[in-house]
Design a protein around this motif. Structure first.
Motif, short mmCIF file in Angstrom:
data_model
loop_
_atom_site.label_atom_id
_atom_site.label_comp_id
_atom_site.label_asym_id
_atom_site.label_seq_id
_atom_site.Cartn_x
_atom_site.Cartn_y
_atom_site.Cartn_z
N ALA A 130 76.32 39.85 -13.09
CA ALA A 130 76.96 38.43 -12.69
C ALA A 130 77.62 38.71 -11.28
O ALA A 130 77.49 37.68 -10.21
CB ALA A 130 78.00 38.12 -13.59
N ALA A 131 78.27 39.96 -11.11
CA ALA A 131 78.84 40.16 -9.63
C ALA A 131 77.82 39.99 -8.30
O ALA A 131 78.22 39.43 -7.40
CB ALA A 131 79.48 41.32 -9.66
N VAL A 132 76.48 40.65 -8.82
CA VAL A 132 75.63 40.60 -7.72
C VAL A 132 75.11 39.21 -7.36
O VAL A 132 75.06 38.58 -6.29
CB VAL A 132 74.54 41.56 -8.23
CG1 VAL A 132 73.37 41.55 -7.06
CG2 VAL A 132 74.90 43.18 -8.31
N GLU A 133 74.97 38.35 -8.56
CA GLU A 133 74.45 36.94 -8.14
C GLU A 133 75.67 36.22 -7.80
O GLU A 133 75.50 35.31 -6.67
CB GLU A 133 74.40 36.39 -9.54
CG GLU A 133 73.00 36.07 -10.09
CD GLU A 133 72.99 35.72 -11.54
OE1 GLU A 133 73.56 34.71 -11.82
OE2 GLU A 133 72.06 36.34 -12.35
N HIS A 134 76.97 36.41 -8.00
CA HIS A 134 78.05 35.72 -7.38
C HIS A 134 78.14 36.11 -5.85
O HIS A 134 78.41 35.30 -5.01
CB HIS A 134 79.37 36.34 -7.91
CG HIS A 134 80.52 35.50 -7.49
ND1 HIS A 134 80.79 34.36 -7.87
CD2 HIS A 134 81.62 36.05 -6.36
CE1 HIS A 134 82.12 34.03 -7.04
NE2 HIS A 134 82.39 35.13 -6.38
N ALA A 135 77.86 37.33 -5.29
CA ALA A 135 77.79 37.91 -4.07
C ALA A 135 76.78 37.27 -3.26
O ALA A 135 76.95 36.79 -2.16
CB ALA A 135 77.68 39.46 -4.03
N VAL A 136 75.62 37.13 -4.00
CA VAL A 136 74.48 36.54 -3.19
C VAL A 136 74.95 34.98 -3.02
O VAL A 136 74.76 34.32 -2.05
CB VAL A 136 73.11 36.51 -4.36
CG1 VAL A 136 72.06 35.74 -3.54
CG2 VAL A 136 72.73 37.88 -4.16
N GLY A 137 75.38 34.39 -4.03
CA GLY A 137 75.92 32.95 -3.85
C GLY A 137 76.83 32.77 -3.14
O GLY A 137 77.07 31.53 -2.39
N THR A 138 77.69 33.65 -2.83
CA THR A 138 78.95 33.37 -1.90
C THR A 138 78.88 34.13 -0.40
O THR A 138 79.84 34.38 0.40
CB THR A 138 80.19 33.97 -2.36
OG1 THR A 138 80.13 35.30 -2.93
CG2 THR A 138 80.49 33.00 -3.77
N GLY A 139 77.69 34.55 -0.25
CA GLY A 139 77.50 35.38 1.01
C GLY A 139 78.15 36.79 1.37
O GLY A 139 78.59 36.95 2.32
#
Ligand code: GDP
Length: 296
Positions: free
Chosen positions: A174-183
């Motif tokens: 989930a953290a990786v997805e969050h990182a992608v989503g927030t640049g």
């Protein structure tokens, strides 16, 4: 400071060597005996010391230093070069993914300095233009989650947490997805440590690795533990495949054995050194500068 005992002994040995106008092979042998004793006294791995001294002797004799004008200085230069080579030669950088985000996973035993190092690493790499996200993956110690959040706040670096009810694997994904989503282009995952290596811990770390494929797995170990740190690294490396080591507490009075043996024994370079409790107390590890520090 680390290496102070070793530095003192080696510098004393070499002062004597430099004081001699000409060197005989016996002089070099005697000096190498002292070097050997000093390295063993600093808790450097025995095999590493043996090979080190052998290499220095071979080079010293091969270069005909006995006939040169300043033989003492040449021996010192060889020792300096070999000390740097022992620690990996040049500075080893972390692997950066061509396609962001770069994932860095920190592993290690409890108390080694993992959570602190995660924050320090975010701070250091931010200065090189990275946009880090810290990930609270130690779900067994709510205090560790809180600790990371506090450190993140101090640095103004976002901390991704899902509390302590989710599995570390899900949190990492989930953290990786969050990182992608927030640049965010750098994800630093803090993981759980134990007092000692156990199967369950290794399985969990292997599961996180398999789920998110970190570009860099760094082991955080305490330099004060000397050869134990090297053994810990061997165990983690054989199970997880490490990319490098963060050696903490080099500001303390560690004898230096871990720093000098790590690369030679495990093949894993020390990439960063922790040199204090503050968040800016993390330095890229430079083998050549360390060698200079030892030889004064
Ligand atoms: P973790 O259990 O591995 O996450 O360890 P922590 O990050 O909580 O660190 C344990 C203790 O070691 C804390 O008191 C840190 O401030 C301290 N520490 C970590 N790195 C260093 C360092 O490089 N030098 C010094 N002096 N203390 C450190």
């Amino acid at each position: 400071m680390v290496f102070s005992g070793l530095a003192e002994k080696l510098q004393e040995t070499f002062r004597r060597l430099k004081g001699k106008g000409r060197l005989t092979e016996a002089d070099v042998d005697e000096a190498m005996k002292e070097v050997k004793r000093a390295l063993l006294g600093a808790d450097v791995n025995f095999q590493v010391v043996k090979k080190f001294v052998q290499r220095v002797k071979e080079r010293a004799i091969g270069q005909d230093i006995l006939d040169s004008l300043t033989p003492g200085q040449q021996v010192i230069k060889i020792v300096r070069d070999e000390l740097a080579a022992l620690m990996g030669g040049t500075q080893s950088k972390i692997n950066v993914s061509p396609k962001p985000p770069t994932l860095v996973m920190l592993v290690g035993l409890h108390g080694a300095g993992k959570t602190t190092s995660a924050a320090k690493l975010a701070n250091t790499l931010r200065k090189t233009g990275r946009r880090p996200l810290l990930v609270a993956g130690d779900v067994y110690r709510p205090a560790a989650i809180k600790q990371l959040q506090v450190l993140g706040q101090q640095l103004d670096v976002p901390v991704f947490s899902m509390g302590d009810r989710q599995s570390p694997v899900d949190i990492a994904r989930a953290a990786v997805e969050h990182a992608v989503g927030t640049g965010r282009d750098l994800v630093i995952i803090d993981t759980a440590g134990r007092l000692q290596i156990d199967q369950e811990m290794m399985d969990e770390l292997a599961a996180i690795k398999a789920a998110v494929h970190p570009h860099e797995i760094l082991l955080v170990v305490d330099a004060m533990t000397g050869q134990v740190a090297v053994n810990v690294a061997e165990a983690f490396n054989s199970r997880l495949g490490l990319d490098g080591v963060i050696l903490t507490k080099l500001d303390g009075d560690a004898r230096g054995g871990a720093a000098l043996s790590m690369k030679a024994v495990t093949g894993c370079p020390v990439k960063f050194a922790g040199v204090g409790e503050k968040l800016d107390a993390l330095e890229p590890f430079h083998p050549d500068r360390m060698a200079d520090r030892i030889l004064g």
